[in-house]
Scaffold this motif. Structure first.
Motif, PDB file in Angstrom:
ATOM      1  N   LEU A 185       5.056  -2.636   4.228  1.00  0.00           N
ATOM      2  CA  LEU A 185       3.636  -2.544   3.923  1.00  0.00           C
ATOM      3  C   LEU A 185       3.278  -3.683   2.974  1.00  0.00           C
ATOM      4  O   LEU A 185       3.969  -3.918   1.979  1.00  0.00           O
ATOM      5  CB  LEU A 185       3.306  -1.211   3.274  1.00  0.00           C
ATOM      6  CG  LEU A 185       3.189   0.007   4.200  1.00  0.00           C
ATOM      7  CD1 LEU A 185       3.073   1.283   3.382  1.00  0.00           C
ATOM      8  CD2 LEU A 185       1.984  -0.154   5.124  1.00  0.00           C
ATOM      9  N   LEU A 186       2.218  -4.397   3.313  1.00  0.00           N
ATOM     10  CA  LEU A 186       1.773  -5.495   2.456  1.00  0.00           C
ATOM     11  C   LEU A 186       0.267  -5.636   2.570  1.00  0.00           C
ATOM     12  O   LEU A 186      -0.362  -5.095   3.483  1.00  0.00           O
ATOM     13  CB  LEU A 186       2.461  -6.806   2.843  1.00  0.00           C
ATOM     14  CG  LEU A 186       2.278  -7.350   4.257  1.00  0.00           C
ATOM     15  CD1 LEU A 186       2.459  -8.863   4.263  1.00  0.00           C
ATOM     16  CD2 LEU A 186       3.298  -6.755   5.211  1.00  0.00           C
ATOM     17  N   ARG A 187      -0.316  -6.358   1.645  1.00  0.00           N
ATOM     18  CA  ARG A 187      -1.756  -6.591   1.703  1.00  0.00           C
ATOM     19  C   ARG A 187      -2.102  -7.403   2.939  1.00  0.00           C
ATOM     20  O   ARG A 187      -1.377  -8.321   3.317  1.00  0.00           O
ATOM     21  CB  ARG A 187      -2.223  -7.359   0.470  1.00  0.00           C
ATOM     22  CG  ARG A 187      -2.150  -6.622  -0.854  1.00  0.00           C
ATOM     23  CD  ARG A 187      -2.871  -7.419  -1.940  1.00  0.00           C
ATOM     24  NE  ARG A 187      -2.564  -8.844  -1.867  1.00  0.00           N
ATOM     25  CZ  ARG A 187      -3.418  -9.813  -2.187  1.00  0.00           C
ATOM     26  NH1 ARG A 187      -4.632  -9.511  -2.613  1.00  0.00           N
ATOM     27  NH2 ARG A 187      -3.054 -11.086  -2.106  1.00  0.00           N
ATOM     28  N   GLY A 188      -3.247  -7.096   3.524  1.00  0.00           N
ATOM     29  CA  GLY A 188      -3.685  -7.880   4.672  1.00  0.00           C
ATOM     30  C   GLY A 188      -3.795  -9.352   4.335  1.00  0.00           C
ATOM     31  O   GLY A 188      -3.500 -10.219   5.165  1.00  0.00           O
ATOM     32  N   ALA A 189      -4.201  -9.655   3.111  1.00  0.00           N
ATOM     33  CA  ALA A 189      -4.347 -11.046   2.680  1.00  0.00           C
ATOM     34  C   ALA A 189      -3.010 -11.765   2.578  1.00  0.00           C
ATOM     35  O   ALA A 189      -2.972 -12.994   2.495  1.00  0.00           O
ATOM     36  CB  ALA A 189      -5.069 -11.096   1.338  1.00  0.00           C
TER      37      ALA A 189
END
Length: 477
Positions: free
Chosen positions: A353-357
């Protein structure tokens, strides 16, 4: 394994498919193969834009073809018809090889002037003098020199701006293209955004759209670059498809298999490679050996394929310029920004899981998304055009090629990917082209619509180029 080892077809093997050497065939087609090898090697070392690569392949192949046509009883040259056809008594292997070599040398010297020494070495190895600049048409050298000059004279004014006469700088844009978005600010989420390319000193160089004027280049067979411009535009942020195609790439990213990673890397054709158009010339060289082509057949194949790639580049870049559409990296960063997404997190990081950015394509940090708008895919266009030509020329879609990536030899995840040897195999040219197109989705640099549209354009271009080329090959033009 380096990219040059991926397709060893330029010698005796195509990725694990052994070529049964035929002495007679290798010798008769040898000169054509040597000059194409020389061109592909210069492409690897000088790293020109992919559009310039396609044009260089077409120019060299056409110069070689026109020189060869003077020693064929049927074929017409592209520059002067049959006016320079020599008597049948001169239609010998030696005359063809000499004329082809002088034409190839003059073309390569013109296209890559800084690399002239490399071409002089090839001429010397073949036993020809580069001091012979005669255009006397009663000699093979004169035929080669003249045919090359005529082709080059035409191509110097084809809209590519090779000589920098339309705007300062070789191949420089003269249409005043300016991106709507900047590297730091997204003014329109539907439009292409140039990226910052990182350097070792932590500085960044801002991308510039590669040859945005290319849709204005004079095609070989088409009326103009916009002839097949798609009526259906790419998805925009106002449509449901925009989000759907972004979600599709996120799903691919989160579930990348070793096989898909190998496919993405194999067809990547980035810096230090012969690039996508040259990749298909490697496959064509394999076909020459596989099918035991003589010099005549090899020259014809390279001529048709080179010009199909040129016209494919023109049509594809017309589409890119017309729609100026957003790449996946910008779209996903914009759509998801601070929201969490499940995706490939980087080399050896697996899925997280990671930031879309923070989402990134399946690439190294230094090999960023190509410097051109997304719609449509150049790989898909080049590959579909090439596969169509190869099937038409050989009379069959059968390919029979394969490539094995050894365990741990990934350039993106070295030492860990793939976990075991992975073999890619293509029964047909079409299958290879389809895989080349979808590889860009695995890499995260194109959307599905851009892939499908590119494939359709490439196929249409190839059909028109094939029909036009037949007029020259059959001497009816």
């Amino acid at each position: 394994m380096e990219r040059k080892g991926m397709l060893a077809a330029s010698r005796t093997v195509l990725g694990g498919v052994t070529f049964l050497p035929a002495f007679r065939t290798f010798q008769t087609a040898r000169v054509a193969l040597i000059w194409i090898d020389a061109l592909l090697q210069i492409i690897r070392t000088t790293n020109p834009a992919v559009t310039i690569v396609a044009r260089a392949l077409a120019v060299v192949a056409t110069c070689m073809y026109d020189a060869w046509s003077a020693y064929d009883p049927v074929a017409s040259s592209t520059c002067c018809g049959k006016r320079l056809t020599r008597p049948v008594s001169e239609h010998t292997q030696a005359h063809k090889e000499e004329a082809i070599s002088y034409a190839a040398y003059r073309a390569l010297k013109d296209l890559f002037p800084d690399q002239e020494l490399q071409f002089r070495i090839v001429m010397g190895q073949l036993g020809y003098s580069t001091l012979n600049q005669s255009e006397k048409t009663n000699t093979p050298a004169g035929i080669g020199n003249m045919m090359a000059r005529l082709v080059l004279d035409f191509r110097h004014n084809d809209g590519s701006n090779q000589l920098g006469t339309m705007h300062a700088g070789a191949y420089a844009d003269y249409t005043n293209y300016q991106p709507i978005n900047t590297t730091d600010t997204l003014y329109d989420p539907n439009k292409w955004q140039p990226l910052g390319i990182p350097h070792d000193d932590h500085s960044f160089v801002v991308q510039r759209f590669v040859t945005p004027h290319w849709g204005h280049v004079k095609p070989f067979a088409l009326f103009n670059g916009s002839q097949f411009r798609p009526a259906v535009p790419p998805a925009t942020v106002y449509s449901s498809r925009y989000g759907m195609q972004a979600n599709q790439l996120l799903d691919i990213s989160a579930n990348l298999t070793d096989q898909q990673k190998v496919i993405a890397e194999y067809w990547q054709d980035g810096p230090d490679s012969e690039q996508a158009p040259g990749h298909w010339f490697l496959i064509a060289q394999y076909v020459v050996r596989r099918d035991m082509y003589n010099l005549d057949a090899a020259i014809k194949l390279f001529f048709v394929l080179g010009n199909a790639l040129l016209d494919a580049s023109i049509v594809c870049w017309d589409c890119k310029r017309a729609y100026n559409s957003v790449r996946p990296i910008t779209a996903i960063h914009s759509l998801y920004a601070e929201r969490q997404v499940l995706a490939w997190a980087g080399p050896d990081q697996g899925t997280k899981l990671l930031r879309g950015a923070d989402w990134r394509p399946y690439q190294t940090k230094k090999l960023v998304t190509p410097a051109s708008p997304e719609y449509c895919s150049g790989h898909s266009t080049f590959s579909a055009a090439s596969a169509t030509i190869l099937a038409l020329f050989t009379g069959s879609d059968y390919f029979g090629g394969s490539y094995t990536r050894s365990a741990g030899s990934s350039l993106i995840e070295p030492g860990t990917t793939p976990k075991k040897d992975v073999t890619l195999a293509w029964k047909t040219f079409s299958a290879a082209a389809i895989e080349a197109g979808i590889s860009r989705l695995y890499a995260g640099v194109h959307f599905e619509q851009g892939n499908f549209t590119g494939r359709a354009l490439g196929h249409m271009v190839a059909q028109i180029v094939w029909a036009q080329a037949q007029k020259y090959l059959c001497g009816t033009i």
